[in-house]
Design a protein around this motif. Structure first.
Motif, PDB file in Angstrom:
ATOM      1  N   ALA A  37     -39.389  -6.299 -41.843  1.00 49.02           N
ATOM      2  CA  ALA A  37     -39.870  -6.779 -40.309  1.00 49.02           C
ATOM      3  C   ALA A  37     -38.615  -7.713 -39.854  1.00 49.02           C
ATOM      4  N   GLY A  38     -38.011  -8.180 -40.626  1.00 49.94           N
ATOM      5  CA  GLY A  38     -36.631  -8.727 -40.196  1.00 49.94           C
ATOM      6  C   GLY A  38     -35.402  -8.476 -40.100  1.00 49.94           C
ATOM      7  N   ALA A  39     -35.434  -6.929 -40.435  1.00 49.49           N
ATOM      8  CA  ALA A  39     -34.364  -6.151 -40.480  1.00 49.49           C
ATOM      9  C   ALA A  39     -33.978  -5.710 -39.066  1.00 49.49           C
ATOM     10  N   ALA A  40     -32.527  -5.353 -38.505  1.00 49.27           N
ATOM     11  CA  ALA A  40     -32.260  -4.951 -37.420  1.00 49.27           C
ATOM     12  C   ALA A  40     -32.446  -3.437 -37.250  1.00 49.27           C
ATOM     13  N   TRP A  41     -32.992  -3.186 -36.025  1.00 48.23           N
ATOM     14  CA  TRP A  41     -33.455  -1.579 -35.826  1.00 48.23           C
ATOM     15  C   TRP A  41     -32.527  -1.219 -34.556  1.00 48.23           C
ATOM     16  N   ARG A  42     -32.587   0.140 -34.249  1.00 42.74           N
ATOM     17  CA  ARG A  42     -31.880   0.637 -33.186  1.00 42.74           C
ATOM     18  C   ARG A  42     -32.736  -0.107 -31.937  1.00 42.74           C
ATOM     19  N   GLU A  43     -31.931  -0.542 -31.108  1.00 43.85           N
ATOM     20  CA  GLU A  43     -32.638  -0.765 -29.730  1.00 43.85           C
ATOM     21  C   GLU A  43     -32.801   0.365 -28.732  1.00 43.85           C
ATOM     22  N   SER A  44     -32.047   1.339 -29.205  1.00 41.49           N
ATOM     23  CA  SER A  44     -32.104   2.398 -28.214  1.00 41.49           C
ATOM     24  C   SER A  44     -32.092   3.824 -28.986  1.00 41.49           C
ATOM     25  N   PHE A  45     -32.773   5.008 -28.332  1.00 41.67           N
ATOM     26  CA  PHE A  45     -32.538   6.167 -28.950  1.00 41.67           C
ATOM     27  C   PHE A  45     -31.582   7.188 -28.478  1.00 41.67           C
ATOM     28  N   SER A  46     -30.536   7.352 -29.329  1.00 44.06           N
ATOM     29  CA  SER A  46     -29.704   8.429 -28.602  1.00 44.06           C
ATOM     30  C   SER A  46     -30.313   9.795 -28.626  1.00 44.06           C
ATOM     31  N   LEU A  47     -30.088  10.211 -26.971  1.00 47.84           N
ATOM     32  CA  LEU A  47     -30.526  11.430 -26.733  1.00 47.84           C
ATOM     33  C   LEU A  47     -29.817  12.716 -27.053  1.00 47.84           C
ATOM     34  N   HIS A  48     -28.277  12.387 -27.220  1.00 52.29           N
ATOM     35  CA  HIS A  48     -27.585  13.633 -27.765  1.00 52.29           C
ATOM     36  C   HIS A  48     -27.402  14.659 -26.552  1.00 52.29           C
ATOM     37  N   GLY A  49     -27.643  14.113 -25.498  1.00 53.07           N
ATOM     38  CA  GLY A  49     -27.364  15.203 -24.333  1.00 53.07           C
ATOM     39  C   GLY A  49     -28.457  16.271 -24.348  1.00 53.07           C
ATOM     40  N   ARG A  50     -29.464  16.052 -24.618  1.00 50.96           N
ATOM     41  CA  ARG A  50     -30.676  16.732 -24.585  1.00 50.96           C
ATOM     42  C   ARG A  50     -31.150  16.932 -23.183  1.00 50.96           C
ATOM     43  N   ASP A  51     -31.625  18.082 -22.784  1.00 51.59           N
ATOM     44  CA  ASP A  51     -32.085  18.290 -21.625  1.00 51.59           C
ATOM     45  C   ASP A  51     -33.490  18.082 -21.472  1.00 51.59           C
ATOM     46  N   VAL A  52     -34.165  17.755 -20.403  1.00 49.53           N
ATOM     47  CA  VAL A  52     -35.568  17.589 -20.046  1.00 49.53           C
ATOM     48  C   VAL A  52     -36.263  18.726 -20.415  1.00 49.53           C
ATOM     49  N   ALA A  53     -37.240  18.643 -21.230  1.00 44.76           N
ATOM     50  CA  ALA A  53     -38.157  19.982 -21.602  1.00 44.76           C
ATOM     51  C   ALA A  53     -38.884  20.346 -20.402  1.00 44.76           C
ATOM     52  N   ARG A  54     -39.000  21.710 -20.447  1.00 46.30           N
ATOM     53  CA  ARG A  54     -39.590  22.326 -19.107  1.00 46.30           C
ATOM     54  C   ARG A  54     -40.965  23.123 -19.953  1.00 46.30           C
ATOM     55  N   TRP A  55     -42.025  22.930 -19.287  1.00 50.98           N
ATOM     56  CA  TRP A  55     -43.061  23.760 -19.756  1.00 50.98           C
ATOM     57  C   TRP A  55     -44.182  23.802 -18.767  1.00 50.98           C
TER      58      TRP A  55
END
Length: 349
Positions: free
Chosen positions: A12-30
């Protein structure tokens, strides 16, 4: 072996990612053809309708709703039903309601259609909305006609079946399941109440032609139907029930990484106890490896070396990712609010 309380406190006291890397993913279309046709049919059927009931997932109370609904169906009285409340962290339910009110949504009900929780509130709410609104040319009609709308897989058909159980003591009228787009018949008219006489129009789930952001797409994909939840007669894909956006469009391992990021950032470490891990971890490869070993999911792979082929045993990361997602969708990792960042914006502070 379960982790010690000290290990969980350390996590609980650890440092976690503050943002999620999207690695250039495109927005999904469906946006299949039946979705486009469905939206047009909804628009043309508005004259038959007294009220709109929009069903959405309570875990994403603000994000992922189709903006086209408001643009094309906004002239009718509107009730927002936030379903799957048992899977959502509603510790700040009042703030959620206040946020929605600022967006103009003043009629909101939280439900769990699997256990019929709060479903009895829907008919009286709709009746009052219809009573206090102008019915135009439907003023002479003794029956109420309600259109049920929403993005795929939020529980529209489950709501209709729950209402029939509550008010008519009858079984399923519409089949439901974990595959987005299973309700394809537009304007299926189903009676849900005798007094007042009320019919609901079940409609196919309709996503916006383009999801507004990659993160919104990831949230929608995470919120699939829980396995085993009213799937009789439904289409299934083996043991994997896809999310609102089909898992294969996002990738199960990428989706598992976003889930891990979300759980750690919100200090929700139920996965550590569920899988008997030594402690929480922010690296998805490490976590999936441990999950695969815990599940006994490994695969033999041939590796070419200087002395010939060598067979090595590797964790089945794909199987581990699918199990991680299924476990979350069953609610076994605890309730979560995927829109927590929106809820913590300055306006909601």
């Amino acid at each position: 072996m379960r982790p010690s309380p000290r290990a969980l406190c350390s996590a609980a006291g650890a440092a976690w990612r503050e943002s999620f890397s999207l690695h250039g993913r495109d927005v999904a279309r469906w946006f299949p053809g039946h979705m486009a046709r469905g939206l047009k049919k909804m628009q043309s059927s508005l004259k038959l309708v007294d009220c709109i009931v929009e069903v959405h997932d309570a875990r994403i109370s603000f994000d992922g709703r189709n903006p086209l609904f408001q643009e094309t169906l906004g002239i009718k009285p509107h009730l927002l039903v936030l379903n799957k409340m048992d899977l959502a962290d509603l510790s700040q339910q009042q703030k959620i309601i206040q946020h929605l009110e600022r967006e103009g949504l003043k009629n909101v009900i939280f439900t769990n259609c699997i256990k019929d929780e709060n479903v009895k509130q829907v008919i009286p709410a709709v009746t009052e909305l219809v009573r206090s609104s102008c019915r135009y040319h439907r003023g002479e009609s003794v029956e109420h006609c309600v259109m049920v709308i929403g993005v795929p897989n939020v529980g529209k058909s489950s709501l209709i079946n729950s209402l029939r159980r509550q008010h008519l003591r009858k079984g399923k009228a519409t089949r439901v399941g974990g595959e987005p787009g299973i309700t394809r018949a537009v304007m299926s008219r189903v009676q849900v109440c005798e007094r007042p006489l009320m019919f609901l129009l079940d409609t196919p789930g309709v996503l916006a032609p383009r999801i507004e952001s990659v993160e919104t797409g990831l949230k929608l994909a995470l919120c699939g139907d829980r396995p085993g939840a009213e799937t009789e007669g439904a289409l299934t894909l083996g043991c994997l029930l896809p999310g609102t956006v089909l898992d294969h469009l996002v990738g199960a391992e990428s989706l598992a990484d976003y889930l891990l990021y979300t759980l750690n950032r919100q200090r929700l470490f139920g996965y550590v106890q569920h899988y008997g891990l030594d402690g929480a971890c922010d690296d998805v490869v490490t976590v999936l490896k441990r999950v695969a070993v815990w599940l006994g999911k490994t695969q033999k792979v041939k590796v070419l070396t200087g002395t010939g082929d060598v067979t090595v045993v590797q964790p089945d990361y794909s199987a581990a990712a699918h199990d991680f997602l299924r476990t979350f969708r069953r609610g076994l990792l605890g309730p979560v609010m995927l829109d927590r960042d929106i809820l913590q914006s300055p306006l909601d502070a």
